[in-house]
Enzyme design. Structure first.
Site, PDB file in Angstrom:
ATOM      1  CB  ALA A  66      -5.643  -5.378   2.223  1.00  0.00           C
ATOM      2  N   GLY A  77      -6.597  -7.367   6.917  1.00  0.00           N
ATOM      3  CA  GLY A  77      -7.293  -8.122   6.164  1.00  0.00           C
ATOM      4  C   GLY A  77      -7.022  -9.388   6.781  1.00  0.00           C
ATOM      5  CD  GLU A  85     -10.367  -6.371   8.441  1.00  0.00           C
ATOM      6  OE1 GLU A  85      -9.655  -6.380   7.396  1.00  0.00           O
ATOM      7  OE2 GLU A  85     -11.294  -5.585   8.608  1.00  0.00           O
ATOM      8  CD  GLU A 108      -6.472  -2.855   9.182  1.00  0.00           C
ATOM      9  OE1 GLU A 108      -6.187  -3.174  10.327  1.00  0.00           O
ATOM     10  OE2 GLU A 108      -6.966  -4.257   8.655  1.00  0.00           O
TER      11      GLU A 108
HETATM   12  C1  3H9 Z   1      -5.718  -3.881   5.290  1.00  0.00           C
HETATM   13  O1  3H9 Z   1      -5.690  -5.117   5.570  1.00  0.00           O
HETATM   14  C2  3H9 Z   1      -7.069  -3.252   5.035  1.00  0.00           C
HETATM   15  C3  3H9 Z   1      -8.240  -4.209   5.335  1.00  0.00           C
HETATM   16  O2  3H9 Z   1      -8.365  -3.882   6.469  1.00  0.00           O
HETATM   17  C4  3H9 Z   1      -9.264  -3.776   4.493  1.00  0.00           C
HETATM   18  C5  3H9 Z   1      -9.120  -3.811   3.030  1.00  0.00           C
HETATM   19  C6  3H9 Z   1     -10.399  -3.939   2.222  1.00  0.00           C
HETATM   20  N1  3H9 Z   1       1.060  -5.508   1.250  1.00  0.00           N
HETATM   21  O3  3H9 Z   1       8.114  -5.421   6.734  1.00  0.00           O
HETATM   22  P1  3H9 Z   1       8.875  -6.179   5.790  1.00  0.00           P
HETATM   23  C7  3H9 Z   1       6.014  -6.113   1.937  1.00  0.00           C
HETATM   24  S1  3H9 Z   1      -4.358  -2.973   5.384  1.00  0.00           S
HETATM   25  C8  3H9 Z   1       2.021  -5.276   0.391  1.00  0.00           C
HETATM   26  O4  3H9 Z   1      10.421  -5.741   5.343  1.00  0.00           O
HETATM   27  P2  3H9 Z   1       8.991  -8.190   8.056  1.00  0.00           P
HETATM   28  C9  3H9 Z   1       7.194  -4.888   2.319  1.00  0.00           C
HETATM   29  O5  3H9 Z   1       6.832  -4.009   1.629  1.00  0.00           O
HETATM   30  C10 3H9 Z   1      -2.882  -3.994   5.629  1.00  0.00           C
HETATM   31  N2  3H9 Z   1       3.176  -5.665   0.717  1.00  0.00           N
HETATM   32  O6  3H9 Z   1       9.014  -7.678   6.601  1.00  0.00           O
HETATM   33  C11 3H9 Z   1       8.487  -5.777   1.987  1.00  0.00           C
HETATM   34  O7  3H9 Z   1       8.635  -5.677   0.488  1.00  0.00           O
HETATM   35  P3  3H9 Z   1       9.892  -5.393   0.189  1.00  0.00           P
HETATM   36  C12 3H9 Z   1      -2.840  -4.261   7.171  1.00  0.00           C
HETATM   37  C13 3H9 Z   1       3.558  -5.736   2.014  1.00  0.00           C
HETATM   38  O8  3H9 Z   1       9.384  -9.344   8.578  1.00  0.00           O
HETATM   39  C14 3H9 Z   1       7.962  -7.182   2.357  1.00  0.00           C
HETATM   40  O9  3H9 Z   1       6.701  -7.390   2.206  1.00  0.00           O
HETATM   41  N3  3H9 Z   1      -1.414  -4.905   7.353  1.00  0.00           N
HETATM   42  C15 3H9 Z   1       2.752  -5.943   3.086  1.00  0.00           C
HETATM   43  O10 3H9 Z   1       9.685  -7.048   8.922  1.00  0.00           O
HETATM   44  C16 3H9 Z   1       8.725  -7.538   3.780  1.00  0.00           C
HETATM   45  O11 3H9 Z   1       8.103  -6.599   4.622  1.00  0.00           O
HETATM   46  C17 3H9 Z   1      -0.440  -4.372   7.344  1.00  0.00           C
HETATM   47  O12 3H9 Z   1      -0.392  -3.163   7.627  1.00  0.00           O
HETATM   48  C18 3H9 Z   1       1.294  -5.624   2.544  1.00  0.00           C
HETATM   49  N4  3H9 Z   1       0.112  -5.602   3.408  1.00  0.00           N
HETATM   50  O13 3H9 Z   1       7.523  -7.685   8.802  1.00  0.00           O
HETATM   51  C19 3H9 Z   1       0.687  -5.331   7.502  1.00  0.00           C
HETATM   52  N5  3H9 Z   1       3.194  -6.057   4.234  1.00  0.00           N
HETATM   53  O14 3H9 Z   1      10.744  -6.489   0.308  1.00  0.00           O
HETATM   54  C20 3H9 Z   1       2.065  -4.332   7.068  1.00  0.00           C
HETATM   55  C21 3H9 Z   1       4.408  -6.269   3.793  1.00  0.00           C
HETATM   56  O15 3H9 Z   1       9.631  -5.051  -1.491  1.00  0.00           O
HETATM   57  N6  3H9 Z   1       3.241  -5.429   7.202  1.00  0.00           N
HETATM   58  N7  3H9 Z   1       4.824  -6.104   2.520  1.00  0.00           N
HETATM   59  O16 3H9 Z   1      10.640  -4.119   0.546  1.00  0.00           O
HETATM   60  C22 3H9 Z   1       4.226  -5.567   8.064  1.00  0.00           C
HETATM   61  O17 3H9 Z   1       3.753  -4.976   9.234  1.00  0.00           O
HETATM   62  C23 3H9 Z   1       5.227  -6.344   8.139  1.00  0.00           C
HETATM   63  O18 3H9 Z   1       5.522  -6.272   6.702  1.00  0.00           O
HETATM   64  C24 3H9 Z   1       5.241  -7.614   8.554  1.00  0.00           C
HETATM   65  C25 3H9 Z   1       6.506  -8.300   8.295  1.00  0.00           C
HETATM   66  C26 3H9 Z   1       5.182  -7.706  10.200  1.00  0.00           C
HETATM   67  C27 3H9 Z   1       4.142  -8.451   7.961  1.00  0.00           C
END
Ligand code: 3H9
Length: 697
Positions: free
Chosen positions: A63, A102, A105, A125
């Site tokens: 999400a 998500g 999911e 999450e």
């Molecule tokens: C969820 O899904 C809830 C659901 O179950 C239910 C809903 C109803 N959203 O980390 P990076 C941005 S909860 C918005 O440097 P990497 C991040 O801030 C979500 N932005 O890259 C950064 O921005 P900026 C569950 C996001 O290659 C840029 O993307 N998912 C999101 O080292 C690059 O990120 C997670 O918890 C997001 N979801 O790692 C995953 N994700 O360039 C969270 C990233 O402006 N994300 N950004 O600073 C991660 O673990 C890592 O970002 C990922 C990439 C592994 C994807």
């Protein structure tokens, strides 16, 4: 339809591609577009199967976290996923990069999943103070054994494609890297074989015995250390095992919203964005990182060896210098021991370890071997004289453009840099012990340090997979300066009447990884002792100076390494047990100073500890040592065991209110006005009704 979604018909297969850089987060626009696309395909009636894939570096990473805390806008993710699952033609998710939260999911709502070899699948999450709230807790244990599902959901750790296939989470690992093509091929086979939809919700949920569930809950509760999300995850999994799918989904939703509305969720999302924001420092706009391939390390003690191992594990070439043959042998054995541990923990292949020891790592007694290194990190004894001597030598030997770094944890970097003819190339790289494990790296910027050298420090941190925080020069930089201050508050509390063991208990109950006295024992009490001696000449004569720690050190008790410090460590109590002699030493000091021990409850212990931490943090920000409050939070979270679910001291202060912190300081000042002086920034923000977060923008 928004341009971030494209739909193409390949024969009788509808291919829906999503392109929402950087990580294809499931933002409102994406959800809306995906829903429209699926509905459009069904309405046209031309396709016999649908493939969902993402452009760019990854499948949906979850999400859109930036939307949390704002009013949710339809279509809501759980409804969209239900709609995808309910389609009359099979839906294939073609996954590369990371299918997270998500994103996974959505994939589980699809009827089939094909993954790239390098793809990762996870429900992280819990690391945001949440649980998977779009059916993840209900669908995952229907696809894979519930023990594995619980491990993924409560730890948040992703699994690789091979494991996902073995567990039954995905149906196939694709050959090659073209996931669009892989999805289409898979869908074509489905059509040829006459395979229809296969709803995850229709599968029976896997289950575990009551006994296994109770054991798991106890284990998760212990490691959660006050975080509520991991236990809510288990509640949702319980619902999956005991309720029909729709009711389970309803329960998941309730639990999800409870967490969404919690302070812990706010704190952990603050920590998530701060970890990323902290790397945005002014020097990166103008500086260009220098190429670093060959690294030198001066000193092969625990810290130097850890730094060497950290560099070696990232593929860098390391030359380590020690003063004589005996020290060389010690450094060699420490480094190979640490690499051996990495092999044991599965972080390094045995062959790779052998290759490192045979080619990429060498120990020398000759500084001349640093002539060609791109960066040298000094990790010798914490003495200005010794460090000055090292830097004078390095300056005469290292090639022009080489970066000269000090791992000093307190000393004045400008004074060290002044020993060289290239202060612009001198920087502080303050690692935390054990350096190959701890994530934090303070990048200390001196008066003359060039932007290129700062950029190089940040690039190095990235390569070493560390979180780098920019710090200015002062005694202790960000972390140790704040630590010294709250350390004094803790010692003062003990002198006033608290037992060190009660303080440790109160603070671990508060969520800290370890109490301050246990930490002291682990780090070595001699380190704090040496530091207190160093700063003694600068101490305010009006300051209370508790002496019990010095008395303990004078007995040769330096903590774990000597078997005794604040605690006793022996066969019967490896983790340490209280030492009655320590209580006697403290009681004696109170008697000598005419202090009558008073009762201090755990609430007051926490208030004092946090007020001291927040107050010094405010000074560190106010003086520009830390760029923003978030830099302090990242430092304390990644290097000092501060509970992530409290977001760091600055976020904590905002949560309880700056007025309260200020009032506490005022109350404590009635007893000790020398120590408890409110930081100007704290007073200013409180008087303006503002928060520390207002300075993070
Ligand atoms: C969820 O899904 C809830 C659901 O179950 C239910 C809903 C109803 N959203 O980390 P990076 C941005 S909860 C918005 O440097 P990497 C991040 O801030 C979500 N932005 O890259 C950064 O921005 P900026 C569950 C996001 O290659 C840029 O993307 N998912 C999101 O080292 C690059 O990120 C997670 O918890 C997001 N979801 O790692 C995953 N994700 O360039 C969270 C990233 O402006 N994300 N950004 O600073 C991660 O673990 C890592 O970002 C990922 C990439 C592994 C994807």
């Amino acid at each position: 339809m928004p341009s971030l979604i494209n739909v193409n018909l390949e024969g009788d297969i509808a291919v829906i591609g999503i392109d929402n850089p950087p990580v294809n987060a499931l933002s409102h626009a994406v959800r809306e577009g995906l829903q429209e696309a699926v509905r459009g395909v069904l309405k046209d009636g031309l396709a016999k199967a649908i493939v969902i894939y993402c452009e760019g570096r990854s499948f949906f990473a979850g999400a859109d976290i930036r939307e949390f805390g704002k009013p949710p806008m339809p279509p809501h993710l759980p409804d969209l996923i239900d709609e995808i699952e309910a389609t009359t033609i099979p839906v294939v998710a073609a996954i590369h990069g990371t299918a997270l939260g998500g994103g996974l999911e959505v994939a589980m709502g699809a009827h089939y999943r094909v993954g790239a070899k390098s793809a990762k699948f996870g429900l992280p999450e819990v690391a945001l103070g949440l649980l998977p709230g779009a059916g993840g807790t209900q669908r995952l244990p229907r696809l894979i054994p519930v023990e594995d599902a619980a491990a993924m959901i409560t730890s948040g750790k992703p699994i690789g494609a091979r494991k996902a296939l073995a567990l039954g989470l995905i149906d196939e690992i694709a050959e090659g890297s073209d996931m669009r093509a892989a999805g289409v091929n898979f869908a074509r086979k489905l059509i040829e074989d006459g395979q229809g939809v296969r709803m995850t919700r229709a599968l029976a949920c896997n289950s575990m015995s009551d006994e296994a569930a109770a054991t798991l809950r106890a284990k998760v509760a212990k490691s959660a250390r006050g975080a509520i999300a991991p236990l809510s995850c288990l509640d949702a999994i319980d619902a999956a095992m005991t309720l029909p799918f729709d009711l389970g989904l309803k329960r998941e939703r309730e639990l999800f919203y409870d967490l969404m509305n919690s302070d812990q969720r706010g704190a952990m999302i603050h920590a998530f964005f701060s970890d990323r924001q902290v790397g945005k420092v002014p020097e990166l706009a103008t500086g260009t990182a220098r190429e670093i391939a060959q690294v030198g390390v001066v000193g092969g003690g625990t810290m130097g060896a850890g730094i060497a191992v950290s560099a070696l594990l990232s593929g860098l070439d390391v030359t380590l210098a020690e003063r004589d043959d005996e020290a060389v042998a010690g450094a060699q054995s420490r480094v190979s021991g640490m690499l051996g541990e990495a092999v044991k923990r599965g972080k390094l292949a045995e062959a790779a370890r052998d290759a490192i020891l045979a080619g990429k790592f060498r120990v020398t007694t000759n500084y001349g071997d640093f002539a060609d290194v791109d960066l040298v990190i000094e990790a010798v004894f914490e003495s200005m004289e010794v460090k000055k001597d090292v830097f004078t030598k390095l300056d005469s030997i290292c090639k022009p453009g080489a970066i000269l770094a000090s791992n000093t944890s307190y000393l004045d970097l400008n004074e060290i840099a002044a020993m060289t003819n290239r202060p612009q190339d001198v920087i502080g790289l303050h690692f935390f012990s054990p350096a190959h494990v701890m994530r934090l790296l303070e990048v200390v910027v001196g008066n003359e340090t060039s932007a290129d050298v700062v950029a190089s420090g940040f690039a190095l941190a990235k390569r070493l997979k560390k979180v780098a925080v920019r710090a200015g020069v002062c005694d202790g930089f960000i972390g140790n300066r704040i630590l010294s201050h709250y350390g004094k508050a803790v010692y003062n509390m003990v002198l006033a009447g608290a037992s060190p063991y009660a303080v440790d208990k109160a603070l671990t109950d508060f969520g800290l990884a370890m109490g301050p006295f246990a930490v002291g024992d682990l780090a070595g009490l001699d380190i704090g002792w040496a530091n207190r001696k160093r700063v003694a000449p600068m101490r305010d004569p009006n300051e209370t100076y508790p002496e019990f720690a010095d008395r303990i050190c004078e007995l040769g008790r330096f903590g774990r390494k000597t078997g005794r410090g604040f605690y006793i460590y022996d066969e019967t109590s490896r983790g340490g047990r209280p030492d009655p002699e320590v209580e006697e030493i403290i009681a004696k000091e109170r008697a000598e100073k005419g202090i009558e021990a008073r009762e201090i409850d755990s609430g007051e212990m926490i208030d004092r500890y946090m007020a001291a931490m927040v107050n010094e943090s405010a000074r560190v920000v106010g003086e520009g040592i830390a760029l923003r409050p978030l830099d302090v939070d990242v430092t304390l979270l990644n290097g000092y065991g501060f509970p992530r679910w409290r977001g760091g001291p600055m976020h904590y202060a905002d949560t309880v209110g700056l007025e309260k912190i200020l009032a506490d300081i005022g109350r404590f000042a009635e007893e000790d006005a020398t120590f408890w002086k409110p930081a100007p920034l704290l007073e200013k923000l409180a008087s303006e009704g503002r928060t520390f977060a207002s300075l993070n923008a």
